[in-house]
Design an enzyme around this catalytic site. Structure first.
Site, PDB file in Angstrom:
ATOM      1  CG  LEU A  73      47.303  78.431  45.416  1.00 42.46           C
ATOM      2  CD1 LEU A  73      46.674  77.090  45.746  1.00 42.46           C
ATOM      3  CD2 LEU A  73      48.831  78.340  45.488  1.00 42.46           C
ATOM      4  CE  LYS A  74      41.132  81.666  41.319  1.00 42.87           C
ATOM      5  NZ  LYS A  74      39.812  82.366  41.349  1.00 42.87           N
ATOM      6  NE  ARG A  97      33.525  70.502  43.334  1.00 45.17           N
ATOM      7  CZ  ARG A  97      32.277  70.604  42.900  1.00 45.17           C
ATOM      8  NH1 ARG A  97      31.891  69.922  41.837  1.00 45.17           N
ATOM      9  NH2 ARG A  97      31.416  71.391  43.510  1.00 45.17           N
ATOM     10  NE  ARG A 103      40.534  73.128  36.417  1.00 42.46           N
ATOM     11  CZ  ARG A 103      39.828  72.121  36.929  1.00 42.46           C
ATOM     12  NH1 ARG A 103      39.848  70.926  36.339  1.00 42.46           N
ATOM     13  NH2 ARG A 103      39.110  72.304  38.013  1.00 42.46           N
ATOM     14  N   GLY A 137      29.603  67.413  47.479  1.00 42.93           N
ATOM     15  CA  GLY A 137      28.995  66.653  48.567  1.00 42.93           C
ATOM     16  C   GLY A 137      29.409  67.181  49.923  1.00 42.93           C
ATOM     17  CG  HIS A 138      28.494  69.504  52.552  1.00 36.79           C
ATOM     18  ND1 HIS A 138      29.665  70.068  53.019  1.00 36.79           N
ATOM     19  CD2 HIS A 138      27.889  70.459  51.793  1.00 36.79           C
ATOM     20  CE1 HIS A 138      29.760  71.314  52.569  1.00 36.79           C
ATOM     21  NE2 HIS A 138      28.705  71.566  51.815  1.00 36.79           N
ATOM     22  CG  ASP A 139      29.924  64.095  57.717  1.00 38.85           C
ATOM     23  OD1 ASP A 139      31.084  63.692  57.833  1.00 38.85           O
ATOM     24  OD2 ASP A 139      28.977  63.618  58.367  1.00 38.85           O
ATOM     25  CB  ILE A 140      24.506  64.863  55.540  1.00 38.86           C
ATOM     26  CG1 ILE A 140      23.219  64.125  55.903  1.00 38.86           C
ATOM     27  CG2 ILE A 140      24.318  65.771  54.332  1.00 38.86           C
ATOM     28  CD1 ILE A 140      22.095  65.053  56.350  1.00 38.86           C
ATOM     29  CE1 TYR A 142      31.021  63.664  49.903  1.00 36.36           C
ATOM     30  CE2 TYR A 142      31.994  64.399  51.955  1.00 36.36           C
ATOM     31  CZ  TYR A 142      31.727  64.604  50.630  1.00 36.36           C
ATOM     32  OH  TYR A 142      32.187  65.740  50.026  1.00 36.36           O
ATOM     33  CG  ASP A 168      33.537  66.180  56.723  1.00 36.06           C
ATOM     34  OD1 ASP A 168      33.335  65.596  55.650  1.00 36.06           O
ATOM     35  OD2 ASP A 168      33.042  67.289  56.988  1.00 36.06           O
TER      36      ASP A 168
END
Length: 353
Positions: A73-74, A97, A103, A137-140, A142, A168
């Site tokens: 994708l670049k 993100r 972009r 962030g990760h599951d924990i 959230y 997740d």
């Protein structure tokens, strides 16, 4: 794969767990899913042990039923290929993100201009808006920020790291599928596509359900081991003689009475129905002592014909062999890509047609 979603074509830019699990669910229900794989960026689930054949078991499971297209994708040429595909693919799922796809030149507004009926779903930790939109962030994390962790676990040891990724999967993946299919119905009615914004923290917050309602509308903040369903009553797990565990959910009067009779604790029936914490703790202590006197197999035999909401805590391999799950085809054999079969978890949604 056959299923009710065979008319849907999905372009999947996601990696790791939430997005791939969501697109696997869609593929299981018949959607045509094309997974875009970056040749210069390894999906961590692909190299996460254990392995079965050339790929990890997690990667084989999450990519079943999908086709793969390697794209960088670049590279401008590959971005143009995405824009060409959008004419034919009516759903996009991505897990970058906020702002990353913009972009790269393939954000929602750009792709919408090519295909106005496009349904574009973005799964992120905190959503497209708000002060945490760009935060990692990760599951924990959230589960922690959404309040879920605050009332799980034991009062003296705090919240446990969960054995499954709740935010997740139950949060991100399932809510993404619901949002996409709701947008499909809207498009059928209006001809319009739209952007579906899924925050795993939002979804985890929504999972608070009854405890959330009690807090927001009733002013009652739930703490660990403080309520009927989180360890504050005899509705709990109990260790057996051989170090295994038995789950007891005998809440209703007919079940608690049968449960107490089966354990020869008829004098405890009134405690089971009491709302007083001291009565519940007295009953729990009696149950701990009673259940510790026999092995799990012995308790399974005792409760085999008793309709009392009592079941053994099984390992995953034991659950896979349970006659109920086998009868429901919840373990299936899938070609792992080299002609050999791999055992995988089956589709939990059953259709009559």
């Amino acid at each position: 794969m056959a299923g009710p979603l065979t008319s849907l074509k999905v372009l999947d830019f996601s990696t790791l767990l939430p997005g791939p699990y969501a697109t696997m669910l869609l593929a299981d229900m018949g959607a045509d899913v094309l997974r875009v794989e970056a040749p210069d960026r390894v999906d961590l689930t692909k190299v996460m042990p254990p392995f079965d054949g050339k790929n990890s078991t997690a990667f084989s499971y999450l990519t079943r039923g999908k086709k793969t297209l390697p794209l960088n994708l670049k590279q401008a040429d590959d971005i143009e290929k995405v824009k060409e595909l959008i004419h034919d693919y009516d759903i996009v799922i991505e897990q970058f993100r906020p702002g990353v796809m913009d972009r790269l030149g393939i954000g929602y507004e750009t792709l919408k201009a090519i295909n106005p009926k496009l349904i574009y779903c973005a799964i992120t930790g905190y959503g497209q808006t708000g002060p945490y939109r760009d935060r990692a962030g990760h599951d924990i994390n959230y589960l922690a920020l959404s309040g879920v962790s605050s009332h799980c676990g034991r009062a003296d040891s705090g919240p446990p790291p969960m054995g499954i990724q709740i935010a997740d999967v139950a949060g991100g993946s399932h809510h993404a599928v619901m949002g996409i299919l709701a947008a499909v119905i809207h498009r059928q009615q209006t001809g319009e596509g739209q952007f579906v914004d899924i925050s795993m923290t939002d979804a985890a917050f929504a999972l608070n359900a009854m405890s959330g309602a009690a807090c927001l509308a009733g002013g009652q903040e739930q703490k660990p081991e403080s309520s009927l369903l989180n360890g504050g009553s005899f509705y709990d797990y109990y260790r057996t003689k051989d170090g295994r565990w038995l789950s007891v959910g005998s809440l209703e009067p007919q079940f608690s009475a049968r449960f107490c009779d089966t354990l020869d604790l008829a004098d405890m029936k009134s405690l089971a129905l009491s709302q007083k914490p001291e009565h519940q703790q007295k009953l729990k202590q009696a149950l701990k002592e009673k259940i510790a006197g026999k092995t799990l197999a012995e308790w399974q035999a005792t409760f085999a014909d008793q309709d009392a909401c009592v079941e053994p805590v099984l390992t995953i391999s034991e659950a896979a062999e349970h006659p109920q799950l086998k009868a429901r085809d919840m373990v299936i054999e899938v070609d792992r890509g080299d002609g050999k079969l791999q055992m995988q978890i089956g589709r939990p949604v059953k259709f009559s047609a």
